[in-house]
Scaffold this motif. Structure first.
Motif, PDB file in Angstrom:
ATOM      1  N   PRO A 134       8.531  -4.817   2.239  1.00 51.56           N
ATOM      2  CA  PRO A 134       9.117  -5.574   3.352  1.00 51.56           C
ATOM      3  C   PRO A 134       9.127  -4.769   4.647  1.00 51.56           C
ATOM      4  N   GLY A 135       8.633  -5.405   5.719  1.00 52.41           N
ATOM      5  CA  GLY A 135       8.663  -4.781   7.033  1.00 52.41           C
ATOM      6  C   GLY A 135       7.567  -3.775   7.295  1.00 52.41           C
ATOM      7  N   ARG A 136       6.651  -3.583   6.347  1.00 54.17           N
ATOM      8  CA  ARG A 136       5.568  -2.599   6.524  1.00 54.17           C
ATOM      9  C   ARG A 136       4.230  -3.321   6.398  1.00 54.17           C
ATOM     10  N   ALA A 137       3.488  -3.349   7.499  1.00 52.96           N
ATOM     11  CA  ALA A 137       2.186  -4.018   7.502  1.00 52.96           C
ATOM     12  C   ALA A 137       1.185  -3.205   6.692  1.00 52.96           C
ATOM     13  N   ALA A 138       0.283  -3.909   6.032  1.00 50.11           N
ATOM     14  CA  ALA A 138      -0.716  -3.240   5.209  1.00 50.11           C
ATOM     15  C   ALA A 138      -1.956  -4.120   5.112  1.00 50.11           C
ATOM     16  N   ARG A 139      -3.036  -3.502   4.708  1.00 48.78           N
ATOM     17  CA  ARG A 139      -4.301  -4.220   4.496  1.00 48.78           C
ATOM     18  C   ARG A 139      -4.331  -4.735   3.062  1.00 48.78           C
ATOM     19  N   VAL A 140      -4.546  -6.030   2.913  1.00 49.13           N
ATOM     20  CA  VAL A 140      -4.504  -6.644   1.586  1.00 49.13           C
ATOM     21  C   VAL A 140      -5.715  -7.552   1.431  1.00 49.13           C
ATOM     22  N   ARG A 141      -5.912  -8.003   0.208  1.00 49.77           N
ATOM     23  CA  ARG A 141      -6.959  -8.985  -0.084  1.00 49.77           C
ATOM     24  C   ARG A 141      -6.326 -10.176  -0.783  1.00 49.77           C
ATOM     25  N   LEU A 142      -6.589 -11.345  -0.252  1.00 48.32           N
ATOM     26  CA  LEU A 142      -6.109 -12.585  -0.852  1.00 48.32           C
ATOM     27  C   LEU A 142      -7.319 -13.487  -1.041  1.00 48.32           C
ATOM     28  N   GLY A 143      -7.633 -13.764  -2.299  1.00 47.05           N
ATOM     29  CA  GLY A 143      -8.869 -14.472  -2.583  1.00 47.05           C
ATOM     30  C   GLY A 143     -10.055 -13.574  -2.290  1.00 47.05           C
ATOM     31  N   ASN A 144     -10.987 -14.059  -1.482  1.00 45.43           N
ATOM     32  CA  ASN A 144     -12.167 -13.270  -1.125  1.00 45.43           C
ATOM     33  C   ASN A 144     -12.096 -12.732   0.303  1.00 45.43           C
ATOM     34  N   THR A 145     -10.921 -12.804   0.912  1.00 46.39           N
ATOM     35  CA  THR A 145     -10.772 -12.412   2.313  1.00 46.39           C
ATOM     36  C   THR A 145      -9.785 -11.265   2.447  1.00 46.39           C
ATOM     37  N   GLU A 146     -10.127 -10.315   3.317  1.00 43.61           N
ATOM     38  CA  GLU A 146      -9.222  -9.214   3.609  1.00 43.61           C
ATOM     39  C   GLU A 146      -8.354  -9.578   4.811  1.00 43.61           C
ATOM     40  N   TYR A 147      -7.071  -9.221   4.708  1.00 45.87           N
ATOM     41  CA  TYR A 147      -6.112  -9.542   5.749  1.00 45.87           C
ATOM     42  C   TYR A 147      -5.303  -8.298   6.101  1.00 45.87           C
TER      43      TYR A 147
END
Length: 259
Positions: A161-174
């Motif tokens: 919570p409150g900490r931005a990070a690079r993630v993958r949801l499905g086939n897309t990176e966010y």
């Protein structure tokens, strides 16, 4: 002399290229960090707006529950266990039901508890669409319970919570940012495509690269012009040296004087 001018230009160009390369590398790193921070700030602002909107809906649901609890017809139906009338009255308010909830209100009659009424605010795709007004086009707002996405998409998100990070949801990176736990044990997470951040950084890189190459070209032209001046000066010095070595005109023909 032409070869000397070319070597002079190349030498000075190499001297200028090293600091320009170091500057471009530093700017590249700075640009990526700047675009990431800008994206994080946008996510944070959009997420705050979504949480504020959700809190407003919860407050409104609490007021609706209070009005229902004060309805004499509902109180009479609860006392008489008239399920049909209870159902009819509750159907007038979307999300209203008997039982506990985040904004549950007690129904009292002469100090006796008849029951509790709650008006729920479902976090479904329709609600998320209304709450995501502060996000940019192409961004997403999802609901998570634990690490599982339960609305707005599917998959898992492992975020603090409150900490931005690079993630993958499905086939897309966010790039994603998540709230703390909200009523109902769920959280909201805002996501922006990582590709958008990279594209913005690359656009800035191309701009500075063009500027650096233009600077290098101008430096090369200036060096070439300066080299021509140096070559002309050296040529005059060489001619003067040759004349001094051969002596004044007619000196070699006359020879030295005899006494």
């Amino acid at each position: 002399m032409g070869s000397f001018k070319f070597k002079l230009v190349v030498w000075f160009a190499l001297l200028a290229l090293l600091p320009l390369a170091v500057a471009f590398y530093g700017y590249d790193t700075l640009t990526k960090r700047s675009e990431t921070r800008r994206a994080d700030a946008t996510l944070e602002a959009g997420l705050r707006g979504a949480v504020a909107g959700y809190a407003g809906r919860l407050d409104a649901s609490g007021l609706a529950a209070q009005k229902l609890a004060a309805d004499p017809m509902l109180q009479r139906a609860l006392r008489g266990h008239d399920q049909r009338t209870i159902k009819t009255i509750l159907s007038r308010v979307p999300g209203a039901h008997l039982g506990n909830g985040s904004r549950a209100v007690s129904v009292l009659y002469q100090g006796r508890l008849l029951g509790r009424i709650s008006v729920s605010v479902p976090l479904n795709n329709r609600t998320l669409g209304a709450l995501a007004g502060g996000l940019q086009s192409g961004d997403r707002l999802v609901v998570t319970r634990g690490t599982s996405v339960v609305a707005g998409g599917s998959g898992t998100l492992d975020l603090a919570p409150g900490r931005a990070a690079r993630v993958r949801l499905g086939n897309t990176e966010y790039r994603a940012l998540e709230t703390g736990e909200l009523p109902g044990g769920v959280t909201l997470a805002a996501l922006t495509p990582q590709q958008r951040i990279d594209a913005a950084a690359h656009a800035s890189e191309r701009t500075i690269l063009i500027a650096l190459l233009a600077s290098l070209l101008l430096f090369g032209i200036a060096t070439y012009v300066l080299g021509r001046s140096i070559v002309r000066t050296l040529g005059r010095l060489v001619e003067a040296a040759k004349r001094n070595r051969s002596g004044p005109p007619g000196w070699a023909a006359r020879g030295p004087r005899r006494r």
